[in-house]
Design an enzyme around this catalytic site. Sequence first.
Site, mmCIF file in Angstrom:
data_model
loop_
_atom_site.group_PDB
_atom_site.id
_atom_site.type_symbol
_atom_site.label_atom_id
_atom_site.label_comp_id
_atom_site.label_asym_id
_atom_site.label_seq_id
_atom_site.Cartn_x
_atom_site.Cartn_y
_atom_site.Cartn_z
ATOM 1 N N HIS A 299 44.127 27.599 46.266
ATOM 2 C CA HIS A 299 42.902 26.793 46.251
ATOM 3 C C HIS A 299 42.159 26.836 47.599
ATOM 4 O O HIS A 299 41.014 27.258 47.684
ATOM 5 C CB HIS A 299 43.229 25.325 45.953
ATOM 6 C CG HIS A 299 43.976 25.074 44.698
ATOM 7 N ND1 HIS A 299 43.428 25.217 43.441
ATOM 8 C CD2 HIS A 299 45.245 24.652 44.502
ATOM 9 C CE1 HIS A 299 44.324 24.878 42.518
ATOM 10 N NE2 HIS A 299 45.436 24.538 43.126
HETATM 11 O O1 RIB Z 1 43.525 20.324 43.646
HETATM 12 C C1 RIB Z 1 43.889 21.240 44.650
HETATM 13 C C2 RIB Z 1 43.686 20.639 45.998
HETATM 14 O O2 RIB Z 1 44.490 19.480 46.134
HETATM 15 C C3 RIB Z 1 44.127 21.564 47.148
HETATM 16 O O3 RIB Z 1 43.344 21.304 48.285
HETATM 17 C C4 RIB Z 1 45.534 21.150 47.385
HETATM 18 O O4 RIB Z 1 45.940 21.397 48.737
HETATM 19 C C5 RIB Z 1 45.435 19.676 47.155
HETATM 20 O O5 RIB Z 1 44.935 19.078 48.352
#
Ligand code: RIB
Length: 308
Positions: A237
Site C-alpha cells: 500500500h
Molecule cells: O489500509 C492500508 C493502510 O493501513 C496502510 O497504510 C497500512 O500501513 C495501514 O496503515
Amino acid sequence: MATPKIILDCDPGHDDAVAILLAARQCDVLAITTVSGNAPLEMTTANALLMCQLAGLDLPVHAGADRPLLVPAAHAPRAHGATGLDGPPRPDVHLEAASNDAVDVIINTARAHDDVWLVPVGPLTNVALAIRQAPDIVERVAGISLMGGAVGPGNVTPTAEFNIWADPHAAQIVFATGAPLVRMAGLNLTHQLCVGPSETAALRAQGGIVPEFVAGLFDFYLAGYRERAGLDAAPMHDPCAVLAVTHPELFTFGARHVEVETSGDVTRGMTVADERPGTDATPNCEVAYSIDAATALELIVDAIRSYG
Ligand code: RIB
Ligand code: CA
C-alpha cells in the site's frame, strides 16, 4: 525531474517500513513523522527509528499525534502484530526521536522550502492538525500524496480503508483543502501492487541485514493475507504513495471530487468519489486508478536490495 523533497508521515507498519526504504532512495526525505495508527504512537515511532537504524539512514524522526482528532484510537494488530512490525527478531533500537513535534515540523518545513510533498501513509491526523494550525501551507506544498481510501471496497469495514477510517475527521480536512494536488492511492490501486513468496525469496537469496529483515516482514505480512483472504500476495500500500510522487508516469489518475463520511455508523471513513458522468462537482483530488505494477515492484525490490 529533480529529486522530490518530501515529508513521509507514517505509522510503521510493514508496508510503511518498505515506504521508508524506498523514499530514502528515491526522494530527498526532509523528515519522517509518525502517527498513531497500525500501532500506538510509541510503537510506530520506535518502528520508524528501527528502520532508519537498520538501513543506516540519517533521517530525523519526529513523533506526532497519539490519537485521532475525535474518534477513539484504533490499531491494526491483525495485520501488523502488537508491535506494528511483527515477524523478524527485533533488534535493540538506540536511535531516539528528534522531537515530539511532528505537526510543527510539518508546518515549519513546508514554510521553509518550496515544493515539499507531504506523503502521509497512515491516518491523516498530523497533516490535518498542521493544515488547521497553518492553513497557509496548503498553497506552499507541492502536493499531498496519500495512501488511503478506496474507490470500491474497504478493508477495515466493507466501505472504509483503515487510514481514513482511523481518523475520518482528519481525512475530511485534508480532502477539503483540495491542496494544489491531492493524490489518492486507495485500495483499488494498491491491491494491484503485491509482493509474494518470490520477492521474499529474492531478498533472502541476496542476504544482508536489511533484505533479510524485510523478508521476515514479508513472511509475517503474507501469512496474514493468506489466513484472512486466502491470498498468496500482500499489497504494498504505502510505497504506492511514494511512487505517485517519484514516478507518476507509472500511474493513471482521474480528477474526482472526494468526500469522507465522518458520521455514518455503517459507512464511517468511506471515501465517496463522485464518478457520475458529467458531474458538476469540482474535483479536489487525483484518484489513482492503475499502476505499472511490474515496474513499480522492480523499483521497490531494487530499493530494498540496495541496502544489502
Ligand atoms: O489500509 C492500508 C493502510 O493501513 C496502510 O497504510 C497500512 O500501513 C495501514 O496503515
Ligand atoms: Ca501505513
